[in-house]
Design a protein around this motif. Structure first.
Motif, PDB file in Angstrom:
ATOM      1  N   GLU A  58       0.762  -1.146  -0.121  1.00  0.00           N
ATOM      2  CA  GLU A  58      -0.015   0.196  -0.006  1.00  0.00           C
ATOM      3  C   GLU A  58       0.951   1.143   0.004  1.00  0.00           C
ATOM      4  N   HIS A  60       0.339   5.303   1.069  1.00  0.00           N
ATOM      5  CA  HIS A  60      -0.533   6.476   1.991  1.00  0.00           C
ATOM      6  C   HIS A  60       0.179   7.661   2.025  1.00  0.00           C
ATOM      7  N   LYS A  81      -3.931   5.089  -0.370  1.00  0.00           N
ATOM      8  CA  LYS A  81      -4.859   5.710   0.718  1.00  0.00           C
ATOM      9  C   LYS A  81      -4.583   7.191   0.844  1.00  0.00           C
ATOM     10  N   GLU A  84      -4.155  10.435   5.138  1.00  0.00           N
ATOM     11  CA  GLU A  84      -3.617   9.517   6.478  1.00  0.00           C
ATOM     12  C   GLU A  84      -2.771  10.300   7.238  1.00  0.00           C
TER      13      GLU A  84
END
Length: 218
Positions: A58, A60, A81, A84
């Motif tokens: 992932e 962020h 994402k 964050e």
């Protein structure tokens, strides 16, 4: 590690390695271009050195997501994402442990000593409060921030940590609250974040807990 307005560090979570990077100066926040370029360059460096097909678990970002994420998705080849508590690259434990190639042992030893010398000469925060703030910036919203955990990272006993913080007129609870308040104001100023998203970013159970915390800040 903290240098020139940047906090960064690495920790293990659920068997993966998480590299965290964020700008310290609120006036520089969120600096989308800096964050996206730094994380993209880091991923490309890993691919150039180890494997062209590598991709993170992932990625962020502190800032809100763009309307069109296509370019970023093509660069990172991983779930993205936004909103964050820090910019992060999540690396699988398997990838981190894999031996990609055999290096010259003698050269590796020289480089390791050189890195150790650089690390030893790098300036470090003068106060225990600054060291704790650095760790809070790395872990908040991603890992429980407790006296025991922070003390372990600083290689001291929990009571020693509490005593030293008290000597500087503060506590872990105060520092976490101060950090959350600052980070919340930045996300609220950004305008695109939701209360639910901010609550999750700051490590609160839900919006109600975050709302109660905000009331106590006033």
């Amino acid at each position: 590690m903290r240098a020139a307005g940047v906090r960064s560090g690495i920790f293990e979570e659920h068997g993966n390695l998480v590299w965290s990077y964020r700008l310290v100066d609120p006036l520089m926040w969120p600096r989308r271009q800096d964050s996206e370029f730094t994380l993209a360059a880091s991923c490309q460096l890993v691919r150039a050195c180890f494997s062209r097909s590598w991709k993170p678990v992932e990625v962020h970002f502190e800032h809100a997501g763009p309307r069109d994420r296509t370019a970023l998705e093509q660069i990172f080849r991983a779930p993205l994402k936004f909103g964050e508590s820090a910019n992060r690259i999540v690396i699988s434990g398997e990838d981190a442990a894999r031996l990609y190639r055999q290096e010259d042992a003698a050269l590796a030893a020289v480089l390791e000593r050189h890195i150790a010398d650089i690390a030893g000469s790098a300036p470090s925060p003068d106060t225990i409060s600054e060291k704790v703030r650095s760790l809070i910036g790395i872990y908040i919203g991603h890992r429980p921030i407790t006296v025991a955990a922070i003390a372990a990272d600083l290689n001291c006993a929990p009571r020693t940590l509490q005593r030293r913080l008290s000597g500087e007129g503060t506590s872990l609870r105060d520092l976490v609250r101060e950090y959350r308040r600052t980070l919340a104001s930045l996300h609220l100023r950004d305008g695109d974040a939701t209360m639910k998203g901010i609550a999750a970013t700051l490590g609160y159970a839900d919006e109600t807990v975050f709302w109660r915390a905000r009331r106590s800040w006033r």
